[in-house]
Write a protein that holds these residues in place. Sequence first.
Motif, PDB file in Angstrom:
ATOM      1  N   UNK B  21     -18.607  11.589   4.325  1.00 19.23           N
ATOM      2  CA  UNK B  21     -17.488  11.008   4.036  1.00 19.23           C
ATOM      3  C   UNK B  21     -16.828  11.597   2.878  1.00 19.23           C
ATOM      4  N   UNK B  22     -15.599  11.773   3.372  1.00 21.92           N
ATOM      5  CA  UNK B  22     -14.673  12.398   2.532  1.00 21.92           C
ATOM      6  C   UNK B  22     -13.829  11.544   1.584  1.00 21.92           C
ATOM      7  N   UNK B  23     -13.341  10.502   2.325  1.00 19.71           N
ATOM      8  CA  UNK B  23     -12.952   9.410   1.315  1.00 19.71           C
ATOM      9  C   UNK B  23     -13.671   8.127   1.460  1.00 19.71           C
ATOM     10  N   UNK B  24     -14.105   7.624   0.201  1.00 23.43           N
ATOM     11  CA  UNK B  24     -15.006   6.695   0.171  1.00 23.43           C
ATOM     12  C   UNK B  24     -14.283   5.606  -0.402  1.00 23.43           C
ATOM     13  N   UNK B  25     -13.745   4.416   0.086  1.00 21.08           N
ATOM     14  CA  UNK B  25     -13.130   3.229  -0.334  1.00 21.08           C
ATOM     15  C   UNK B  25     -12.231   3.495  -1.445  1.00 21.08           C
ATOM     16  N   UNK B  26     -11.225   4.330  -0.872  1.00 24.23           N
ATOM     17  CA  UNK B  26     -10.006   4.660  -1.883  1.00 24.23           C
ATOM     18  C   UNK B  26      -8.913   3.810  -1.925  1.00 24.23           C
ATOM     19  N   UNK B  27      -8.508   3.181  -2.868  1.00 21.89           N
ATOM     20  CA  UNK B  27      -7.450   2.455  -2.990  1.00 21.89           C
ATOM     21  C   UNK B  27      -6.168   3.197  -3.821  1.00 21.89           C
ATOM     22  N   UNK B  28      -5.175   2.907  -3.401  1.00 22.49           N
ATOM     23  CA  UNK B  28      -3.982   3.901  -3.858  1.00 22.49           C
ATOM     24  C   UNK B  28      -2.717   3.020  -3.673  1.00 22.49           C
ATOM     25  N   UNK B  29      -1.827   2.937  -4.637  1.00 22.25           N
ATOM     26  CA  UNK B  29      -0.328   2.322  -4.499  1.00 22.25           C
ATOM     27  C   UNK B  29       0.450   3.414  -4.990  1.00 22.25           C
ATOM     28  N   UNK B  30       1.555   3.491  -3.984  1.00 23.33           N
ATOM     29  CA  UNK B  30       2.792   4.156  -4.397  1.00 23.33           C
ATOM     30  C   UNK B  30       3.915   3.277  -4.599  1.00 23.33           C
ATOM     31  N   UNK B  31       4.904   3.186  -5.844  1.00 22.28           N
ATOM     32  CA  UNK B  31       5.747   2.380  -5.944  1.00 22.28           C
ATOM     33  C   UNK B  31       7.136   2.824  -5.338  1.00 22.28           C
TER      34      UNK B  31
END
Lengths: 377, 258
Positions: B21-31
Amino acid sequence: MSAVSLTAAAEGDKVALAATGTWTAARAAELEDIVDTTARRYNAARNVDIDLAKLERLDTFGAWLIERLKRSFVLSGSTARIVGLSEADRALMEELRLVNQTPAQKDAAPNRALGALDTVGRAVAEIGWSLVLIANLLGALTAAALRTIGHPARLRFTSIVHHLERVGWRAVPIILLSTFVIGAILAQQGIFRFRSFGADIYVVDMVSVLVLREVGVLIVCVMVAGRSGSAYTAELGAMKMREEIDALRTMGLDPIEVLVLPRIVALVIAVPLLTFLGSMASLYGAGLVCWLYGGMAPAIFLERLREAIWLPTFEVGMIKAPFMALTIGLVACVEGFEVDGSAASLGLRTTASVVKSIFLVIALDGVFAVFFAGIGM
Amino acid sequence: MAGNAPVISVRDLVVRFGDATVLDHVSLDVFEGEILGFVGGSGAGKSVLMRAVIGLLPRRQGTIEVFGTDLAGLSDDARRAIEQRWGVLFQQGALFSSLTALQNVQFPMREYLRLSPRLLEEIALAKLEMVGLGAEVRGKFPAELSGGMIKRVALARALALDPDIVFLDEPTSGLDPIGAAEFDQLIRTLQRTLGLSVFMVTHDLDSLHAVCDRIAVLSEGKVIAAGPIETMLASEHLWLKSYFHGNRGRQIPRRAHH
């Protein structure tokens, strides 16, 4: 997306232009028309205001067209101003005011006749140059080979075996299959023609001499050039592109010794072996067709074969094989080292490698034919 | 600086390669209108997140919204419309080696816009000039350009369609400090003039200080922190401390005070 427009209000030699709508990439073609028409219609105006206050959106495309409009007015001797610029668009307009200031110089139209001569001249020079490169690599290869004979420990035995597996062992099935089919076709055609004057038996002479002296080795070389020569060129070319060859050189290693020698030695060993296998498969195919299609018992085929050929028939084919292998290997490596940075050149060189090596193999075959005729083999 | 609306919104993204698993439940915003610096250790999956957002990698779970539209299940046309609104600068530039610098920049325009040859040439030259390259590079092939020039041409190509978002994968890697600083400045200038939102994967602490409005940190498959550089410097998190205050990092705050 709302409609774009450039409305004009003329008053004497004064023109007020007002741009509306979204001046963005998606409308660029439409905008260019509008801008060009406007520039032509009002090119006599002395005083032009371009009002951008009603613009909904402006991007580089729109901004450049407005800048171009302004420049065309300035060029025809009027004063042009941009007004009503929003704070957000000011930086963009300012950026575009600075670009494309130096007029692009147009290349002179090429002369067709000279162009054709130029192409021919370059092609001839290219052929000469590639022969020089092959001679150069042959020299370097000989020097490397002599060095390794002096110090056998430097011979890259593992590498040779690795390449031998790739160009020799793994080529066996396809070589056997194609030479078998060629032998069968030759025999079938021979029987078909020779039968009309009752000379079926001489099919054996024709097929065996043809296969052992010429066709066996040629088919094998064509297959090897397409299969292994192209791979050599592509590998060396990719290594050159990724500076791996320079890396070897800086470590004090000779790329010829490390990369070229094992590859060519492997080819020189593999091609005669493949030629032998290919010739046998051809004879086998021919015998099978003679039996099943021509109704000639295998014992008769073998009996006739014994009379038709003698040892030199076989030797002629086998003597040619290592020289042809050397040619294929040299051409492949030369082309590989000639690759420059682009993917297109890798493709071009790989194609050139196959075409040149097949042509040179055929030319060499011609030279050998003259030679063997001369010494009576 | 940062507007309110997120232009990219990643929620609970999971990316796996085989069992890893490389990304595990990633959350991210770019405004909108911000430059987001995305950092993390080598192999932490920064480029993986970027490639997942631009659709080069499949995701197992989670949603990715760009301009408020979920990218999953979009029709081809809708997807292409969104793809025209972003530009990508790959780490090695990824210029087409058989095209000249000018043709590389023209390529997306040729594909998507119906422009006259004259406008096509003018706009492409303008873009090259905006990234600081003169007309002398126009006829050169990528193999004839230096590393810094390749990055600039690639940036011009990423900007060819006047996108709203630009993805930059390690834009300053392989550049000397002067070249890297110039490139940072260029990104800042272009971001302001063109009103871009920038998603920048980087390792360059100078870039993070100089141009990023916000920084997001990826570690062990999760975004462990997001915020302006001051937050990062003040953080007590072990990994952040060693990243921003390590031997290489220490120089910068001091320099910033002078």
